[in-house]
Design a protein around this motif. Structure first.
Motif, PDB file in Angstrom:
ATOM      1  N   ALA A 258      28.461  49.832  36.648  1.00  0.00           N
ATOM      2  CA  ALA A 258      28.051  48.818  35.671  1.00  0.00           C
ATOM      3  C   ALA A 258      29.236  48.131  34.997  1.00  0.00           C
ATOM      4  O   ALA A 258      29.100  47.595  33.904  1.00  0.00           O
ATOM      5  N   ARG A 259      30.389  48.143  35.652  1.00  0.00           N
ATOM      6  CA  ARG A 259      31.567  47.445  35.130  1.00  0.00           C
ATOM      7  C   ARG A 259      32.106  46.522  36.202  1.00  0.00           C
ATOM      8  O   ARG A 259      31.999  46.794  37.392  1.00  0.00           O
ATOM      9  N   VAL A 260      32.717  45.449  35.773  1.00  0.00           N
ATOM     10  CA  VAL A 260      33.401  44.544  36.685  1.00  0.00           C
ATOM     11  C   VAL A 260      34.838  45.049  36.815  1.00  0.00           C
ATOM     12  O   VAL A 260      35.541  45.205  35.820  1.00  0.00           O
ATOM     13  N   VAL A 261      35.225  45.342  38.059  1.00  0.00           N
ATOM     14  CA  VAL A 261      36.543  45.935  38.313  1.00  0.00           C
ATOM     15  C   VAL A 261      37.337  45.008  39.237  1.00  0.00           C
ATOM     16  O   VAL A 261      36.857  44.640  40.310  1.00  0.00           O
ATOM     17  N   PRO A 262      38.564  44.640  38.832  1.00  0.00           N
ATOM     18  CA  PRO A 262      39.397  43.800  39.689  1.00  0.00           C
ATOM     19  C   PRO A 262      39.913  44.600  40.886  1.00  0.00           C
ATOM     20  O   PRO A 262      40.186  45.798  40.777  1.00  0.00           O
ATOM     21  N   VAL A 263      40.042  43.916  42.031  1.00  0.00           N
ATOM     22  CA  VAL A 263      40.528  44.545  43.260  1.00  0.00           C
ATOM     23  C   VAL A 263      41.851  43.889  43.656  1.00  0.00           C
ATOM     24  O   VAL A 263      41.894  42.696  43.946  1.00  0.00           O
ATOM     25  N   ILE A 264      42.900  44.695  43.680  1.00  0.00           N
ATOM     26  CA  ILE A 264      44.227  44.238  44.088  1.00  0.00           C
ATOM     27  C   ILE A 264      44.376  44.492  45.580  1.00  0.00           C
ATOM     28  O   ILE A 264      44.099  45.586  46.059  1.00  0.00           O
ATOM     29  N   ASP A 265      44.809  43.478  46.317  1.00  0.00           N
ATOM     30  CA  ASP A 265      45.112  43.648  47.736  1.00  0.00           C
ATOM     31  C   ASP A 265      46.556  44.146  47.809  1.00  0.00           C
ATOM     32  O   ASP A 265      47.497  43.380  47.603  1.00  0.00           O
ATOM     33  N   LEU A 266      46.739  45.448  48.067  1.00  0.00           N
ATOM     34  CA  LEU A 266      48.090  46.004  48.073  1.00  0.00           C
ATOM     35  C   LEU A 266      48.951  45.426  49.187  1.00  0.00           C
ATOM     36  O   LEU A 266      50.161  45.334  49.042  1.00  0.00           O
ATOM     37  N   ARG A 267      48.332  45.001  50.286  1.00  0.00           N
ATOM     38  CA  ARG A 267      49.133  44.371  51.342  1.00  0.00           C
ATOM     39  C   ARG A 267      49.798  43.105  50.796  1.00  0.00           C
ATOM     40  O   ARG A 267      50.994  42.888  50.978  1.00  0.00           O
ATOM     41  N   THR A 268      49.031  42.269  50.137  1.00  0.00           N
ATOM     42  CA  THR A 268      49.571  41.031  49.589  1.00  0.00           C
ATOM     43  C   THR A 268      50.530  41.343  48.439  1.00  0.00           C
ATOM     44  O   THR A 268      51.598  40.743  48.332  1.00  0.00           O
ATOM     45  N   ARG A 269      50.166  42.293  47.603  1.00  0.00           N
ATOM     46  CA  ARG A 269      51.013  42.681  46.460  1.00  0.00           C
ATOM     47  C   ARG A 269      52.382  43.161  46.929  1.00  0.00           C
ATOM     48  O   ARG A 269      53.391  42.881  46.300  1.00  0.00           O
ATOM     49  N   PHE A 270      52.406  43.878  48.055  1.00  0.00           N
ATOM     50  CA  PHE A 270      53.655  44.405  48.586  1.00  0.00           C
ATOM     51  C   PHE A 270      54.270  43.495  49.650  1.00  0.00           C
ATOM     52  O   PHE A 270      55.145  43.888  50.394  1.00  0.00           O
ATOM     53  N   GLU A 271      53.782  42.242  49.723  1.00  0.00           N
ATOM     54  CA  GLU A 271      54.307  41.208  50.618  1.00  0.00           C
ATOM     55  C   GLU A 271      54.239  41.603  52.094  1.00  0.00           C
ATOM     56  O   GLU A 271      55.166  41.375  52.860  1.00  0.00           O
TER      57      GLU A 271
END
Length: 166
Positions: free
Chosen positions: A60-73
């Motif tokens: 019941a919460r909105v959770v952001p999703v980080i793409d670690l592939r993109t984050r780590f270039e």
């Protein structure tokens, strides 16, 4: 004659969840991992950095999703449907990360945790908590709380608020 026992050596262990992003194996403290979910396409949010996939609903919460592939270039995953989403609890916050695979949970002795160098394969030290050598492999232990800096948290909080109300 009195028998003596050798003192018992107590070595604290740190439980880690290990996962892969690209060819590299990473880990996070198991106490920060709330759930590993099968891949679902996050709901897109406008005007956010490219490394933010969007948001998912979790408990019941909105959770952001980080793409670690993109984050780590790294290049985009060839088949996102095989990825997993790891939901982390960082204090009262929840953030999630898209990873290529979740491998296992392992207990690592604290002395095995090495301080990371200033730069490790393109990753800034701020993301790293420690390195662990397992055979010939090096597992990078991430500092989940540091995956987002203060400015990024503000942008993310605004985007999540908009997603919740719009």
């Amino acid at each position: 004659m009195i028998a003596t026992r050798a003192p018992k050596v107590v070595v604290d262990k740190v439980p880690l969840v290990t996962f892969r992003v690209g060819e590299q194996q990473y880990a996070a403290d198991v106490h920060q991992v709330e759930r590993v979910l099968p891949w679902e396409t996050p709901r897109a949010i406008p005007n956010v950095p490219a490394w933010l996939d969007g948001v998912i609903e979790f408990r019941a919460r909105v959770v952001p999703v980080i793409d670690l592939r993109t984050r780590f270039e790294l290049p985009v995953a060839p088949d996102r449907t095989r990825q997993r989403i790891v939901v982390f609890g960082v204090g009262a916050e929840r953030i999630a990360a898209a990873v290529d695979a979740v491998d296992d949970v392992r207990a690592v002795e604290k002395p095995a945790l090495e301080d990371p160098p200033e730069l490790f394969r393109g990753l800034a030290r701020q993301y790293l908590r420690a390195l662990v050598r397992v055979g010939d492999a090096v597992i990078v232990v991430l500092d989940i709380a540091q995956l987002l800096n203060a400015r990024e948290r503000i942008v993310l909080d605004q985007a999540v608020a908009e997603a919740e109300h719009g």
